[in-house]
Design an enzyme around this catalytic site. Structure first.
Site, PDB file in Angstrom:
ATOM      1  CD  GLU B  74      -1.828 -14.523  16.974  1.00 47.99           C
ATOM      2  OE1 GLU B  74      -0.382 -14.251  15.971  1.00 47.99           O
ATOM      3  OE2 GLU B  74      -1.567 -15.137  17.441  1.00 47.99           O
ATOM      4  CG  PHE B 136       6.171 -16.944  29.926  1.00 43.82           C
ATOM      5  CD1 PHE B 136       6.852 -16.625  28.620  1.00 43.82           C
ATOM      6  CD2 PHE B 136       5.262 -17.199  29.326  1.00 43.82           C
ATOM      7  CE1 PHE B 136       7.098 -17.225  27.484  1.00 43.82           C
ATOM      8  CE2 PHE B 136       4.438 -18.014  27.851  1.00 43.82           C
ATOM      9  CZ  PHE B 136       5.762 -17.802  26.621  1.00 43.82           C
ATOM     10  CD  GLN B 137       3.201 -15.680  25.804  1.00 40.61           C
ATOM     11  OE1 GLN B 137       1.929 -17.038  25.267  1.00 40.61           O
ATOM     12  NE2 GLN B 137       4.033 -16.119  24.157  1.00 40.61           N
ATOM     13  CG  MET B 497       1.427   4.620  -3.961  1.00 44.47           C
ATOM     14  SD  MET B 497       1.238   5.258  -5.149  1.00 44.47           S
ATOM     15  CE  MET B 497      -1.117   4.725  -5.552  1.00 44.47           C
TER      16      MET B 497
HETATM   17  C1  LIG Z   1       1.801  -2.005   6.392  1.00 41.19           C
HETATM   18  C2  LIG Z   1       2.649  -0.879   5.281  1.00 41.19           C
HETATM   19  N1  LIG Z   1       3.310  -0.547   4.884  1.00 41.19           N
HETATM   20  C3  LIG Z   1       4.281  -0.250   3.918  1.00 41.19           C
HETATM   21  C4  LIG Z   1       3.479   0.880   3.062  1.00 41.19           C
HETATM   22  C5  LIG Z   1       3.181   1.533   2.416  1.00 41.19           C
HETATM   23  N2  LIG Z   1       3.329   1.341   0.885  1.00 41.19           N
HETATM   24  C6  LIG Z   1       2.187   2.321   0.606  1.00 41.19           C
HETATM   25  S1  LIG Z   1       2.122   1.763  -1.143  1.00 41.19           S
HETATM   26  C7  LIG Z   1       3.213  -0.050  -1.266  1.00 41.19           C
HETATM   27  C8  LIG Z   1       3.623  -0.438  -2.030  1.00 41.19           C
HETATM   28  C9  LIG Z   1       3.071  -1.532  -2.238  1.00 41.19           C
HETATM   29  O1  LIG Z   1       3.738  -2.630  -2.889  1.00 41.19           O
HETATM   30  P1  LIG Z   1       3.032  -3.510  -3.852  1.00 41.19           P
HETATM   31  O2  LIG Z   1       1.872  -5.203  -2.845  1.00 41.19           O
HETATM   32  O3  LIG Z   1       3.721  -4.400  -5.119  1.00 41.19           O
HETATM   33  O4  LIG Z   1       1.837  -2.655  -4.430  1.00 41.19           O
HETATM   34  P2  LIG Z   1       1.635  -1.926  -6.356  1.00 41.19           P
HETATM   35  O5  LIG Z   1       1.823  -0.437  -5.291  1.00 41.19           O
HETATM   36  O6  LIG Z   1       3.395  -2.364  -6.363  1.00 41.19           O
HETATM   37  O7  LIG Z   1      -0.006  -1.569  -6.496  1.00 41.19           O
HETATM   38  C10 LIG Z   1       3.709   0.645   0.245  1.00 41.19           C
HETATM   39  C11 LIG Z   1       5.264  -0.190   0.560  1.00 41.19           C
HETATM   40  C12 LIG Z   1       2.269   0.447   3.644  1.00 41.19           C
HETATM   41  N3  LIG Z   1       0.773   1.334   3.174  1.00 41.19           N
HETATM   42  N4  LIG Z   1       1.435  -0.620   4.653  1.00 41.19           N
END
Ligand SMILES: Cc1ncc(C[n+]2csc(CCOP(=O)(O)OP(=O)(O)O)c2C)c(N)n1
Ligand SMILES: [Mg+2]
Lengths: 171, 586
Positions: B74, B136-137, B497
């Protein structure tokens, strides 16, 4: 500072939840809320007393409330001439020998006795929240067994004085 | 016929044909009326996933089809609907079942709320008789989504359904756009309509009258302020795109000679190569854009909400500027930044009204020369590595090959910021990214929705190796629906990041941010019958990107890039825009 806010809402299920949820989400501090039907069918009126830090915060609150789809009208009536009433039920420890004393000191409040037992009397008192506070302070030494307050409801007076002073409790 | 043209047909054809012709005057039930209502609203595609509570709705859809995209989760469905909405401007329509189906939508609903995307989300609900019994659900999706929707409804009586459908679309797609949830108990979906009046009930929303026309006095004040400004700056946000005010913005910028910057979500509202465009502002904005905010004497905010990622420390934000703020949502004005000239209006109407004032352009040539000089002194920069391919180089290469004409969707992380910095957009509404919520897992399904909205455009999903794995299951859709999305994984083997912040603010303690073990993304693509490419050497990159991006087929490109690269320049958290780190100066 305390603000008195009235909100007219469409009487939908969930509207109270929506409005209080909004206040919680935006970190507003609610002192009291009352809700009930209004003069228009299908509309309810809410009265809030909220505590806010500054003008900006109150402006945000009014705008956020106004934005709700089921909210028809929002008014901050704090600085208007208003009538405001709250009702409290106070069950006071009142053995027969003290009863007349209590009755006489609370006389100016025009509280009514709505129930009594051997050692307790239940008073109903209405008025502005500050009056309720004063009443409570007065009977506290005798012992309060139970206390229940409705929260304040309010609207503006028919005749508005120019520059009406702020209510003292709201400062 | 190109694959792109086939997309829409494939989507349109995938629903079985009507089984039996609908007979006139035959009594209609809730589900049939829902499908009819969607058709009346001009809905051309539904993103959804079936389940027990929506069986009647899916049965009605079988008998009276609307093209339906069966996502594999979803969350995939709703992000696709968001991508569709962002690119087409039309509301994205989602259907999910009760309980887990509905709760799986929560992230997408919140994302759409934060980024003002119009969605109409239908959730199934257990039968009215058992609501409140932990059936349920059963999930209280109305309670759950109350703070993350523009509005929500539970349909208590089938007679209310036609009106609620109309209201839901109206609310989602007018004023400040946003998601609306309509929760339909299973019995309501099968109840029969009694009267014709019920079926034709109209919108009745006395508490909802968004202001779109600006106050004339405020427009005069704004014109006056612009007329006498020496260092004016326009900050153009997503509101310009939502209001389709791009032409007015361009005219304003050009005729009044006012430089312009963008928020992350406002990118594309002015062409990326416009001579008066300073680049994006904010945490990873350009030095010039941020200094322009810090030094301007008039900041004209059109449809941006002064989000903290844009403003940095509010204490030092635009300290010399008078603020004009045009926003369709009065609650955004004055929320974060005190505003001298508030204008509550639709962006197009407001800019048009300003242009109608026909005031003389302010004299900004010194200001523009100063900013141009700054742009030359402190451009975006990176140090090319002899061996390793840099993510910035990859984005520039994608830009070159697609000539800046692709619809770009991104996930969240470093790659998102690099895409914002280096994929200079030629076209408005060709930029799809999760700004307010910063939702990993958004980028790839959003690209599917974008491609369905614009089958003739090239859609490139630029995603991270981390975020892609949050919604990778939607790869199923690419071959099935012949959706020629180009998935580019900027694979740095890290939650980049997070890693960057740990490097900078936590002394290189890389706690849970490195992903040394990864799936073979090429094989993963092949498992879904897609062509997969891998770029491991920078020498091969150009040729592989060229072949993959210019193909008519859906493709996945696992592009290995340097792990330890950082996004610069940057405003550290809590700092002001004028305190950027990692600024190149010649
Ligand atoms: C659902 C979710 N969980 C955690 C985060 C925190 N977060 C922000 S950027 C990031 C890293 C993303 O890694 P990647 O997809 O490999 O992208 P990159 O920064 O390496 O380009 C995380 C864990 C988020 N923004 N969204
Ligand atoms: Mg990564």
């Amino acid at each position: 500072m305390k603000r008195v806010i009235t909100v007219t809402v469409i009487n939908q299920s969930g509207v109270l939840n929506r409005v209080t949820g909004l206040l919680m989400k935006r970190q507003f501090n609610i002192e009291s809320i009352t809700v009930g039907h209004s003069e228009q069918t299908g509309m309810s009126k809410m009265t809030f007393i909220v505590n806010v830090e500054d003008e900006r915060k109150i402006e945000q609150l009014l705008k956020q409330l106004q934005k709700q789809i089921d909210v028809i009208k929002v008014n901050d009536i704090t600085d208007k001439a208003i009538v405001m009433r709250e009702l409290a039920l106070v069950k006071v420890v009142s053995p027969p020998h003290a009863r007349s004393e209590i009755n006489s000191i609370i006389e100016p409040f025009r509280a009514t006795v709505i129930d009594s037992g051997k050692n307790v009397v239940t008073y109903q008192v209405t008025g502005a929240p500050e009056k309720i506070e004063a009443f409570i302070d007065l009977v506290k030494p005798y012992g309060i067994k139970e206390l229940s307050r409705t929260g304040a409801t309010a609207f503006t007076r028919e005749i508005q004085k120019v520059n009406s002073p702020q209510l003292s409790i709201l400062k | 016929m190109s694959a792109e043209v086939q997309t829409k047909q494939a989507v349109m054809e995938m629903t079985p044909k009507s089984q039996d012709e609908k007979q006139n005057n035959q009594p209609m039930d809730g589900s049939a009326v829902l499908i009819q209502g969607l058709k009346d609203q001009g809905v051309e595609v539904i993103f959804g996933y079936p389940g027990g509570a929506v069986l009647p709705i899916y049965d009605a859809l079988y008998k009276d089809p609307i093209p339906h995209v069966l996502a594999r989760h979803e969350q995939g469905a709703i992000h696709a609907a968001e991508g569709y909405a962002r690119v087409s401007g039309k509301p994205g329509v989602v259907i999910a079942t009760s309980g887990p189906g509905a709760t799986n939508l929560v992230t997408g609903i919140t994302d759409a709320m934060m980024d003002s995307l119009p969605l109409v989300v239908f959730t199934g609900q257990v039968a009215s008789t058992v609501i409140g019994t932990d059936a349920f659900q059963e999930a209280d999706i109305i309670g759950i989504t109350q703070p993350i929707t523009k509005h929500n409804y539970q349909v208590r009586d089938v007679a209310d359904l036609p009106r609620i459908i109309k209201e839901a679309f109206h609310i989602a797609s007018t004023g400040r756009r946003g998601p609306v949830v309509v929760d339909i108990p299973k019995n309501v979906a099968t109840e029969i309509f009694v009267t014709e009046e019920e079926r034709t009930a109209e919108v009745n929303l006395p508490g909802y009258q968004p202001t779109t026309t600006p106050n004339y006095l405020q427009i005069q004040k704004a014109a006056e302020a612009i007329r006498f400004a020496r260092k004016p700056l326009i900050l153009a946000g997503a509101g310009v795109l939502h209001g389709q005010a791009m032409d007015e913005l361009k005219t304003m910028v050009e005729t009044k000679r006012i430089p312009v910057t963008n928020t992350l979500l406002g990118l594309g509202s002015i062409a990326g190569n416009h001579e008066l465009f300073l680049g994006m502002a904010g945490m990873h904005g350009t030095y010039t854009a941020n200094m322009a905010i810090s030094e301007c004497d008039l900041l004209i905010n059109v449809g941006a909400r002064f989000d903290d990622r844009l403003t940095g420390n509010l204490q030092t934000f635009a300290p010399h500027a008078k603020i004009i703020h045009i926003d369709i949502d009065p609650a955004e004005i004055g929320k974060n930044v005190p505003t001298e000239i508030p204008i509550v209006a639709d962006s197009k109407e407001a800019l048009q009204a300003l242009l109608n004032q026909e005031f003389n352009a302010p004299d900004t040539e010194d200001w523009l020369a100063y900013l141009r000089c700054m742009q030359e002194e402190a451009p975006l920069w990176y140090n090319v590595d002899e061996h390793e391919f840099l993510p910035q180089e990859a984005i520039q290469m994608i830009h070159r090959i697609t000539e800046g004409d692709a619809i770009v969707t991104t996930d969240v992380g470093q790659h998102q910021m690099w895409a914002a910095q280096y994929y200079s957009l030629n076209n408005p509404d060709f930029w799809v990214t999760s700004g307010g919520l910063g939702t990993m897992g958004f980028g790839f399904p959003a690209a599917i929705g974008a491609q369905i909205a614009k089958p003739d455009e090239r859609v490139v999903a630029i995603v991270g190796d981390g975020g892609f794995q949050m919604t990778a299951q939607e790869l199923s859709l690419l071959q099935e629906l012949r959706i020629p999305v180009k998935v580019v994984i900027l694979n740095n083997g890290a939650l980049g990041m997070v890693r960057q912040w740990q490097e900078t603010f936590y002394d290189e303690r890389y706690s849970q941010s490195l992903i040394p073990v990864q799936p073979d993304f090429v094989k993963l693509a092949e498992a879904y019958d897609l062509k997969g490419y891998r770029i491991t050497k920078k020498e091969d990159a150009e040729q592989i990107f060229r072949e993959a991006l210019l193909s008519d087929e859906p493709v996945l490109i696992d592009c290995r890039v340097k792990m330890l690269e950082n996004v610069y320049p940057m405003v550290a958290p809590g700092k002001g825009l004028q305190e950027m780190i990692g600024v190149k100066s010649k």
